[in-house]
Motif scaffolding. Structure first.
Motif, PDB file in Angstrom:
ATOM      1  N   ALA B  33      -4.312  -2.893   2.717  1.00  0.00           N
ATOM      2  CA  ALA B  33      -2.995  -2.207   3.049  1.00  0.00           C
ATOM      3  C   ALA B  33      -2.798  -1.016   1.784  1.00  0.00           C
ATOM      4  O   ALA B  33      -3.405  -1.346   0.713  1.00  0.00           O
ATOM      5  N   LYS B  34      -2.488  -0.048   2.132  1.00  0.00           N
ATOM      6  CA  LYS B  34      -2.049   1.074   1.234  1.00  0.00           C
ATOM      7  C   LYS B  34      -0.831   0.526   0.061  1.00  0.00           C
ATOM      8  O   LYS B  34      -0.011  -0.199   0.696  1.00  0.00           O
ATOM      9  N   HIS B  37       2.511   0.331   1.667  1.00  0.00           N
ATOM     10  CA  HIS B  37       2.850  -0.701   2.853  1.00  0.00           C
ATOM     11  C   HIS B  37       3.199  -1.937   1.846  1.00  0.00           C
ATOM     12  O   HIS B  37       3.976  -2.592   2.257  1.00  0.00           O
ATOM     13  N   ASN B  38       2.166  -2.107   0.688  1.00  0.00           N
ATOM     14  CA  ASN B  38       2.708  -3.389   0.079  1.00  0.00           C
ATOM     15  C   ASN B  38       4.042  -3.256  -0.604  1.00  0.00           C
ATOM     16  O   ASN B  38       4.895  -4.133  -0.587  1.00  0.00           O
ATOM     17  N   ASP B 173      -1.046 -11.347  -1.502  1.00  0.00           N
ATOM     18  CA  ASP B 173       0.147 -10.217  -1.359  1.00  0.00           C
ATOM     19  C   ASP B 173       0.874  -9.977  -2.708  1.00  0.00           C
ATOM     20  O   ASP B 173       0.780  -8.961  -3.437  1.00  0.00           O
ATOM     21  N   GLY B 178      -3.036  -6.603  -0.059  1.00  0.00           N
ATOM     22  CA  GLY B 178      -2.461  -6.726   1.296  1.00  0.00           C
ATOM     23  C   GLY B 178      -3.161  -6.465   2.353  1.00  0.00           C
ATOM     24  O   GLY B 178      -4.216  -5.816   1.895  1.00  0.00           O
ATOM     25  N   GLN B 179      -2.904  -7.031   3.499  1.00  0.00           N
ATOM     26  CA  GLN B 179      -3.611  -6.650   4.671  1.00  0.00           C
ATOM     27  C   GLN B 179      -3.015  -5.419   5.371  1.00  0.00           C
ATOM     28  O   GLN B 179      -1.717  -5.718   5.713  1.00  0.00           O
ATOM     29  N   LYS B 180      -3.451  -4.288   5.622  1.00  0.00           N
ATOM     30  CA  LYS B 180      -2.875  -3.103   6.374  1.00  0.00           C
ATOM     31  C   LYS B 180      -2.045  -3.559   7.750  1.00  0.00           C
ATOM     32  O   LYS B 180      -0.942  -3.048   7.649  1.00  0.00           O
ATOM     33  N   TYR B 181      -2.951  -4.181   8.569  1.00  0.00           N
ATOM     34  CA  TYR B 181      -2.131  -4.244   9.774  1.00  0.00           C
ATOM     35  C   TYR B 181      -0.845  -4.920   9.548  1.00  0.00           C
ATOM     36  O   TYR B 181       0.206  -4.358  10.309  1.00  0.00           O
ATOM     37  N   ASN B 183       1.063  -5.764   6.921  1.00  0.00           N
ATOM     38  CA  ASN B 183       2.164  -5.134   6.177  1.00  0.00           C
ATOM     39  C   ASN B 183       2.739  -3.909   6.506  1.00  0.00           C
ATOM     40  O   ASN B 183       3.799  -3.865   6.421  1.00  0.00           O
ATOM     41  N   GLU B 184       1.868  -3.026   7.267  1.00  0.00           N
ATOM     42  CA  GLU B 184       2.166  -1.889   7.675  1.00  0.00           C
ATOM     43  C   GLU B 184       3.605  -2.297   8.863  1.00  0.00           C
ATOM     44  O   GLU B 184       4.484  -1.720   8.634  1.00  0.00           O
TER      45      GLU B 184
END
Lengths: 246, 498
Positions: B33-34, B37-38, B173, B178-181, B183-184
């Motif tokens: 995650a960027k 996003h987090n 997290d 975080g994972q992008k998918y 969290n976004e």
């Protein structure tokens, strides 16, 4: 009073305290830690009575394990039910007069000793030859099996090879319980057997043997399927509702 | 960047002993995650200083809040019962995809920091300090678990790897990984109301388009209402239902069912998403926040009932957690369970003779049914245990003449995940998704060969998307995936019950 008797007497007092206090501490921890969500593995029973039945099937039939793998189920059952019978048989060393049912199971208890060791051997063999189980095994998993096999083997030794004076053994344990110490026979198989048992009692609360109390507290098995009917709310999560409704 | 060149696994000759290939999926890792996003979810943007200590601290916090985590970390005896049960292990052969090995990635850190054995004899019990290497393994392999709970069925203590994966993701997290998918997407739900980021105007447009399409097809003016004050029913459905194939045909089907039953319904543009991806990242707080949107929508629209569309993890959160997260639902009509599944509603209407179905409309199809993992093992439908298996099948059988089940060890409580659940339905995990579908594809091939199955029906947006994308890798046509309510919609004789 020999030094040996004193050492073993103190060892068993210590082991008993550690076992009881350790397991009690864990049980308290499990019981007081909240389960914030309803997570029974479905399909799950709808009532608490149903949960008792589900747990009983797990405890007495190893239902989930049966679904999973018949070999692990067979060896696991041989070991655990063998052990249960062996433990029951050993009650005669701690009670006087011996209860009738304990007298009645004595002959079966002997076979149970063999069943227990055979089950352990099967589990250990699988741990070595099945590559998946070998991969997940740590030294402690092998040591635990060694400990249990050692207990079973030394026990069978006393029954069939180098018999020990069980009258004195009983006197020793009754003495421990009554705080009136009696001498312990200095037979090597007996000392090995008792030493390993004490060690098992000591590691119990700190090891994977915690699965014994753990299974009763597993939310996926002990929760009833009532999520829609009854609101389930953990104390730590309740304040979120106030934020929500503000 | 995930490796994209891979070969689709062959169907196995020997299913008893999946081959082990250590390190087979070590390269599989979803996009990070960027920072924004987090941060949108209140997590640190990137890896925090002193993260090793903070990760352990967070684990300690979770151990106090979640009994399951504590009991599961303590209780495993390494019996091996779960080792061959995970579809990702079966499909990839990577031993870290065996449920117990996956749990051990977290258990090692638990033991090192929270148990006497691990503090004194780390080597003996497999205890490890929180290091970069451990964190990397966590990120890779806790994103190779679809939280499908299949392992928990077979564990003698009911240890559920999903709980461990969720905890690990939540810890990550909290230290900024975080994972992008996921969290976004959760961020989009907080701001817009659905996973796809479909705004109100686009939603209304889409639904009007559906009304036109259905009227053109059938000559009947079926309504697909949005934000209708005072409607009886709030339909909460996965946003994929609004436009993706074959999902949208399911939505068309729900509308036809409501139409014929005379049920006055609406969707909400504020709570236009059934899925609750916060489940995947194990965050109670985020899950709560997402769920509360449904409560607010129900209150503002003044509805009497809440009904969920076809969606797997969504139905888990809806059935098992909605009362906890967003209840009590005492402002709704007490004659109906809250919430209800669309299959429960349709089944009930069929039972009461309120729907005119002509199953011969689907005579060009031989249908099988894929039990979605979280519907099967984490929820129920109807009054009796197992309703989640029986009710969708009864609905399908009322709408088609030719139905067969797949092999018994691949359905109902033993169903395999589609391979894309639990926050893994992202293109950066394509290899994992294709390989994870292997056991389901094998079972499907069997019924195709034996019974000429042409269609596999599903009741989950993730299953439908995943299968539509993945079945071609195994030589099937993507059109063979269908929504349950597409079958119902196609068989429904509109205009006969007005």
């Amino acid at each position: 009073m020999s030094l040996l008797t004193v050492v073993y007497a103190l060892l068993f007092y210590a082991a008993t305290v550690i076992l009881v206090a350790g397991v009690a501490y864990r049980i308290r921890l499990y019981a007081t830690t909240p389960a914030p969500l309803k997570i029974p593995t479905m399909p799950a029973p709808l009532t608490n009575t149903g949960v008792v039945v589900r747990m009983a099937r797990e405890l007495f039939l190893f239902e989930s394990l049966f679904k999973s793998n018949k070999w692990i189920w067979l060896f696991g059952a041989l070991f655990h039910f063998g052990l249960a019978l062996v433990l029951a048989r050993h009650l005669r060393y701690f009670i006087e007069p011996v209860w009738t049912w304990v007298v009645l199971i004595q002959p079966f208890g002997i076979y149970a000793g063999f069943a227990m060791v055979a089950g352990l051997a099967g589990l250990w063999l699988r741990r070595i030859v099945v590559n998946r189980i070998r991969y997940i095994s740590r030294a402690s998993d092998h040591l635990m099996l060694a400990l249990l096999v050692g207990i079973g083997f030394s026990g069978l030794m006393m029954k069939y090879v180098a018999r020990t004076d069980i009258i004195s053994v009983k006197a020793f344990f009754l003495g421990l319980m009554r705080f009136d110490w009696q001498p312990l026979p200095a037979d090597p198989p007996l000392l090995v057997h008792l030493g390993l048992v004490a060690l098992l009692m000591i590691v119990f609360p700190f090891s994977k043997l915690l699965h014994a109390p753990g299974v009763f507290f597993s939310p996926s098995r002990n929760q009833a399927d009532t999520a829609r009917e009854k609101r389930h709310l953990a104390a730590w999560a309740a304040p979120l509702d106030a934020q929500r409704d503000a | 960047m995930a490796k994209q060149d891979f070969t689709t696994p062959a169907f196995r000759e020997d299913r008893a002993n999946p081959a082990m290939v250590p390190g087979a999926m070590e390269h599989s890792s979803p996009f990070f995650a960027k920072p924004e996003h987090n941060q949108a979810l209140g997590f640190p943007g990137e890896l925090v200083p002193d993260w090793e200590r903070k990760a352990v601290e967070k684990l300690g916090d979770l151990l106090k809040k979640n009994r399951a985590l504590k009991v599961y970390l303590d209780s495993c005896v390494k019996c091996g019962a779960c080792t061959d049960k995970c579809h990702y292990y079966i499909g990839t052969g990577d031993p870290k995809n065996m449920p117990v090995a996956r749990q051990d990635l977290l258990r090692a850190v638990y033991r090192r920091n929270f148990t006497i054995g691990g503090k004194l004899f780390p080597g003996l019990v497999g205890a490890k300090d929180m290091t970069r290497e451990v964190l990397d393994d966590w990120y890779k392999y806790f994103h190779q678990c679809s939280q499908c709970r299949r392992c928990s069925v077979f564990c003698p203590y009911g240890i559920d790897t999903a709980e461990i994966s969720m905890a690990a993701r939540e810890i990550m997290d909290h230290i900024g990984v975080g994972q992008k998918y996921c969290n976004e997407i959760i961020g989009k739900v907080h701001t817009i109301g659905n996973n796809l980021g479909l705004p109100e105007a686009a939603l209304k447009d889409t639904m009007e388009g559906l009304e036109e399409d259905v009227e053109e097809d059938t000559g009947v003016a079926v309504k697909y209402p949005v934000d209708v004050q005072g409607a009886d029913v709030l339909l909460v459905t996965p946003s994929a239902d609004f436009f993706a194939e074959p999902h949208v045909d399911g939505l068309i089907g729900y509308g036809k069912v409501f139409h014929q039953a005379g049920i006055n319904w609406t969707v909400s543009s504020y709570a236009s998403e059934a899925a609750n991806f916060a489940l995947f990242i194990g965050s109670y707080e985020q899950m709560h926040k997402v769920a509360v949107r449904i409560r607010k929508a129900a209150q503002e629209l003044g509805v009497k009932r809440v009904i969920f569309g076809e969606c797997g993890h969504a139905w888990r959160v809806a059935y098992s957690f909605l009362n906890t997260l967003a209840g009590p639902w005492d402002f709704l009509d007490p004659r109906y369970p809250v919430p209800q599944h669309i299959c429960e509603v349709t089944h009930d209407l069929i039972q009461r003779g309120a729907l005119n179905l002509d199953p011969s409309a689907n005579d060009d199809k031989v249908v099988t049914f894929h039990d979605s993992c979280n519907v099967a093992r984490a929820s129920r439908m109807g009054d009796a245990p197992g309703g989640q298996f029986h009710i969708p099948r009864a609905v399908i059988k009322a709408a088609v003449n030719k139905y067969v089940d797949m092999a018994p060890d691949t359905i109902c409580e033993k169903t395999y995940c589609c391979g894309g659940g639990g926050g893994l339905l992202t293109d950066d995990l394509m290899e994992l998704r294709v390989k994870g579908a292997l056991p389901r594809m094998e079972a499907l091939q069997e019924v195709v060969d034996k019974h000429g199955v042409t269609h596999m029906a599903a009741i989950c947006a993730i299953c439908k998307t995943q299968f539509a994308k993945v079945v071609p890798y195994y030589g099937f046509d993507m059109d063979m995936i269908t929504s349950v309510h597409q079958l119902v919609g196609d068989a429904l004789l509109l205009g006969t019950k007005e």
